[in-house]
Design an enzyme around this catalytic site. Structure first.
Site, PDB file in Angstrom:
ATOM      1  CB  CYS A  85      -0.925  -0.008   1.202  1.00  0.00           C
ATOM      2  SG  CYS A  85      -1.948  -1.493   1.365  1.00  0.00           S
ATOM      3  CB  ALA A  86       3.605   2.110  -2.343  1.00  0.00           C
ATOM      4  N   GLY A 135       4.731   6.926  -1.437  1.00  0.00           N
ATOM      5  CA  GLY A 135       6.064   6.333  -1.392  1.00  0.00           C
ATOM      6  C   GLY A 135       6.969   6.735  -0.254  1.00  0.00           C
ATOM      7  N   GLY A 136       6.438   7.317   0.826  1.00  0.00           N
ATOM      8  CA  GLY A 136       7.297   7.707   1.935  1.00  0.00           C
ATOM      9  C   GLY A 136       8.073   6.539   2.518  1.00  0.00           C
ATOM     10  CE  LYS A 137       4.995   3.605   7.315  1.00  0.00           C
ATOM     11  NZ  LYS A 137       4.195   4.827   7.112  1.00  0.00           N
ATOM     12  CG  ASP A 197       1.575   2.650   5.839  1.00  0.00           C
ATOM     13  OD1 ASP A 197       0.910   2.577   6.887  1.00  0.00           O
ATOM     14  OD2 ASP A 197       2.060   3.707   5.413  1.00  0.00           O
ATOM     15  CG  ASP A 244      -1.883   2.772  -3.249  1.00  0.00           C
ATOM     16  OD1 ASP A 244      -3.085   3.037  -3.446  1.00  0.00           O
ATOM     17  OD2 ASP A 244      -1.345   2.871  -2.135  1.00  0.00           O
ATOM     18  CB  CYS A 291      -1.062   5.969  10.982  1.00  0.00           C
ATOM     19  SG  CYS A 291      -2.156   6.188   9.569  1.00  0.00           S
TER      20      CYS A 291
END
Length: 390
Positions: free
Chosen positions: A206-207, A210-212, A278, A230, A331
């Site tokens: 679940c990109a 693209g932070g992670k 994520d 995604d 989160c």
């Protein structure tokens, strides 16, 4: 703009924010930007002052206020300076009546406060969920030396994260695009659970933007294979230019068709050393940045998130090679989205086990680790690492 005019502008914006929260409209920051796009006469100090009023009123009111005026009247009850701006002037709000209704102060809506308490987050700790967030960055070691750039930028180091800095709020980091990424320390910490290494084959299921993904690529030293998927085209489209600026060349973005994801991932079945999920969630851990989001969440919407989470877990598990790992992140601070999802996953998949995690912050919660603003000074997260049997 006079102080009174600023207060009236905040009331007008809050009316729009409240309507959007009830009807699924645009986020508060978008509405603030739209408001001033048609009011060029407002200077930077005016815009900042109005925005501060808007967000102060949002953070103060746990339940959705009846109106924007009620939200600001509530703020005025606590602040004589704000109260003085209700002066009935030409561009300001009418004077406050003695018995006028005001938004009630509170951290979160009552039903969510009960759910958070049942999930082990004390009422005393819930106010931290809507406090102002710090500015955290991750230094991209593919393009910059973390120690040298940290010396240049200053800021505060973050324990356990050698590539992270906490900068003064308002620091302009745009000129450093590619050298640094704005990323909350909590997000950086939970990404460590992937234990990414050079040469591995990793899926970021679940990109999003693209932070992670970029953090994983840096941990892999830009060596190996990193599939970023995604179902949201606009979000995923932001990844390629970000990767190019960051000097990342191992990422393959792949847009998935919702409902047909498994077929599009057939070539990765049993191939990934690690699958990072994520997952879409309520975002209860990110209210410091989007405080009006707590007005949008409903029990029905929460149930939809938990259904999506079960779906992506079922989608990601077959991609893991025997002996590999699935890392689940939300989160959220609600057990329904965190510890309970993992309990269900393990009960349905004999042989899979939860691996112990050692992270720079957080406390055990079920089979994983949970971070929260009150105890860790980060956004709120739940993370678990699950091993597939050999």
């Amino acid at each position: 703009m006079t102080p009174a005019a600023r207060t009236q502008a905040a009331i007008d914006i809050l009316d729009e924010v409240i309507a959007a929260a009830r009807g699924g409209g645009a986020a508060a920051d978008v509405l603030v930007a739209r408001y001033f796009a048609t009011r060029r006469y407002a200077g930077s100090k005016d815009r900042r002052a109005v925005r501060d009023l808007v967000y102060a009123a949002i953070r103060r009111a746990g339940e959705v206020p009846v109106t924007g005026r009620a939200a600001l009247v509530g703020l005025a009850r606590d602040d004589d300076g704000v109260a003085a701006t209700f002066d009935g002037s030409a561009h300001g709000p009418a004077a406050i009546e003695h018995d006028e209704a005001a938004a009630v102060a509170g951290a979160v809506p009552d039903w969510l406060s009960r759910a958070l308490s049942a999930s082990g987050l004390a009422v005393a700790d819930q106010a931290a969920l809507v406090a102002r967030a710090p500015l955290d960055i991750r230094i991209n070691r593919l393009r910059a030396d973390p120690a040298a750039l940290a010396t240049e930028l200053g800021g505060e180091p973050i324990a356990g994260l050698p590539d992270a800095l906490r900068l003064p709020t308002g620091t302009n980091v745009e000129p450093l695009a590619g050298l640094v990424e704005v990323q909350d320390a909590g997000s950086q910490i939970v990404t460590l659970a992937a234990c990414a290494k050079p040469g591995q084959h990793i899926v970021d299921l679940c990109a999003g933007g693209g932070g992670k993904t970029l953090a994983l690529a840096a941990a892999m030293d830009n060596r190996g294979t990193l599939l970023a998927t995604d179902i949201d085209r606009p979000r995923l489209s932001r990844l390629p230019p970000r990767a190019a600026r960051a000097g990342v060349t191992i990422v393959e973005p792949r847009l998935l068709d919702g409902g047909r994801e498994a077929a599009a991932l057939a070539d990765w079945q049993g191939h990934a050393d690690t699958v990072l999920i994520d997952a879409p969630c309520s975002g209860t851990g990110t209210w410091r940045r989007n405080p009006e989001a707590r007005w949008r969440l409903t029990p029905a919407r929460l149930e939809r998130f938990t259904t999506q989470q079960r779906h992506v877990l079922a989608l990601g598990a077959p991609l893991v090679r025997p002996g590999g790992a699935l890392v689940y992140i939300v989160c959220s601070l609600l057990d329904a989205e965190g510890a309970e999802q993992i309990d269900r996953f393990l009960a349905d998949r004999p042989g899979w086990t939860a691996e112990p995690l050692t992270l720079p912050a957080g406390r055990p919660r079920g089979e994983g680790i949970r971070l929260d603003p009150a105890h860790d000074g980060t956004d709120g997260f739940f993370v678990a690492r699950l091993a597939r049997p050999c």
